[in-house]
Enzyme design. Structure first.
Site, PDB file in Angstrom:
ATOM      1  N   GLY A  96     -55.196 -16.838  26.128  1.00 59.66           N
ATOM      2  CA  GLY A  96     -55.971 -17.998  25.658  1.00 59.66           C
ATOM      3  C   GLY A  96     -57.392 -18.064  26.202  1.00 59.66           C
ATOM      4  N   ASP A 123     -43.645 -16.139  33.437  1.00 57.07           N
ATOM      5  CA  ASP A 123     -44.544 -15.488  32.483  1.00 57.07           C
ATOM      6  C   ASP A 123     -44.466 -13.965  32.657  1.00 57.07           C
ATOM      7  OD1 ASP A 123     -46.688 -15.375  30.610  1.00 57.07           O
ATOM      8  OD2 ASP A 123     -48.151 -15.225  32.241  1.00 57.07           O
ATOM      9  N   GLU A 128     -41.222 -10.999  23.528  1.00 58.38           N
ATOM     10  CA  GLU A 128     -42.542 -10.508  23.097  1.00 58.38           C
ATOM     11  C   GLU A 128     -42.390  -9.213  22.313  1.00 58.38           C
ATOM     12  OE1 GLU A 128     -45.680 -10.740  25.963  1.00 58.38           O
ATOM     13  OE2 GLU A 128     -46.783  -9.053  25.087  1.00 58.38           O
TER      14      GLU A 128
HETATM   15  O1  G3H Z   1     -49.628 -14.657  30.156  1.00 56.60           O
HETATM   16  C1  G3H Z   1     -50.686 -15.190  30.459  1.00 56.60           C
HETATM   17  C2  G3H Z   1     -51.747 -15.404  29.502  1.00 56.60           C
HETATM   18  O2  G3H Z   1     -51.532 -14.735  28.332  1.00 56.60           O
HETATM   19  C3  G3H Z   1     -53.105 -15.586  30.033  1.00 56.60           C
HETATM   20  O3  G3H Z   1     -54.130 -14.903  29.338  1.00 56.60           O
HETATM   21  O4  G3H Z   1     -55.737 -14.587  31.189  1.00 56.60           O
HETATM   22  O5  G3H Z   1     -56.473 -14.358  28.834  1.00 56.60           O
HETATM   23  O6  G3H Z   1     -55.884 -16.591  29.732  1.00 56.60           O
HETATM   24  P1  G3H Z   1     -55.644 -15.116  29.810  1.00 56.60           P
HETATM   25 ZN    ZN Z   2     -49.793 -13.199  28.568  1.00 61.24          ZN
END
Ligand code: G3H
Ligand code: ZN
Length: 291
Positions: A210, A83, A135
């Site tokens: 999210g 990620d 992205e």
């Molecule tokens: O890349 C990780 C996510 O976009 C997590 O986002 O911390 O708001 O759930 P969040």
């Molecule tokens: Zn993210």
């Protein structure tokens, strides 16, 4: 069992659900996600950030996730994903370590530089059957931030997203559509932008940030074609709140396992609820290909 991310995403697309991509930070969070997936009968993506790699080491993470997937979550498909990879070294190390998907995040560079860097990754990753997430239109906020209302949540530009996807040949796309990393009261989803991106790119869309998005908006986003939903902050909060509470109540405890065990259950609970919300619960039978 460990599978390729494409099997999860394709099954989700076919059956109208989103796959949760859960950021793990330690062994307890890996176990929490795996147990939730088994309990829910759900596929799951376990994702690691560069800071998680720095904390645990790439080899330990890779081995822990694959061992847990094989032994704790043998009945459900799990995929391993990088990620927000910002360094090419990390991205290439993950490609060579058995990740089936990597996120190259060059979204803070000018569009042409982002395209060039992402293309380099796609060339190498695709030669090894690894999927690439790109992205464009950078996400704001930071993982774990739950205190502030963001001043502004900038949106990605549709024409830039379309150009980016077309030129890079990425497999999944992340773009700012109103959510932010962390939990903020002014997070939103601009559905018209999501719809346009889906219509014009036709590739799987990854919703970042999210945590903090109301359930009703998540449900609608899945209907509009979101394929993967990233959850980080909610898991960090569940872990830390639980650990702090248990430590305060048991300040004489000398066995770390007694302090940490409730954190696994806390993460399992959060992830289980997300799997039900995303519609992935009960869908574990869909993926068959082992890596
Ligand atoms: O890349 C990780 C996510 O976009 C997590 O986002 O911390 O708001 O759930 P969040
Ligand atoms: Zn993210």
């Amino acid at each position: 069992m460990l599978v390729h991310i494409k099997d999860l995403v394709q099954d989700g697309k076919k059956h109208g659900y989103a796959v949760g991509a859960f950021n793990i930070t330690n062994l307890e969070s890996v176990l929490g996600v795996a147990r939730a997936a088994v309990k829910a009968g759900s596929p799951a993506i376990i994702q690691v950030s560069e800071s998680a790699i720095k904390y645990m080491g790439l080899k330990p993470i890779t081995h822990i996730v694959s061992t847990v997937a094989k032994n704790v979550a043998a009945s459900v498909p799990i995929a391993l994903h990088l990620d927000h990879g910002t360094s090419l070294d990390t991205v290439f190390e993950c490609i060579n370590s058995g990740f089936t998907s990597v996120h190259i995040d060059a979204s803070n560079l000018p569009l042409d530089e982002n395209i060039n860097l992402t293309k380099q990754v796609v060339k190498i990753a695709h030669a090894k059957r690894v999927w690439v997430q790109g992205e464009v239109g950078a996400m704001v906020g930071s993982h774990g931030d739950i205190k502030s209302k963001l001043k502004e949540i900038p949106l990605a530009k549709l024409d830039e997203v379309v150009k980016f996807v077309k030129e890079t040949k990425i497999d999944t796309v992340a773009a700012a559509i109103g959510t932010a990393h962390g939990v903020h009261i002014n997070e939103d989803i601009v559905f018209s932008l999501l719809k346009d991106i889906k219509n014009k790119t036709k590739i799987p869309f990854v919703l970042h940030g999210g945590s903090g998005v109301p359930d009703a908006k998540i449900r609608r986003a899945i209907k509009e074609g979101v394929n993967i939903i990233n959850i980080g902050t909610d898991l960090k909060v569940a872990f830390c709140r639980t650990l702090i509470e248990v430590c305060l109540k048991n300040s004489e405890e000398t066995d770390p396992r007694n302090l940490l065990k409730p954190t696994i259950a806390a993460i399992e609970k959060v992830v289980y609820e997300k799997m039900k919300l995303f519609g992935s619960a009960g869908r574990a039978g869909g993926s068959k290909i082992k890596t």
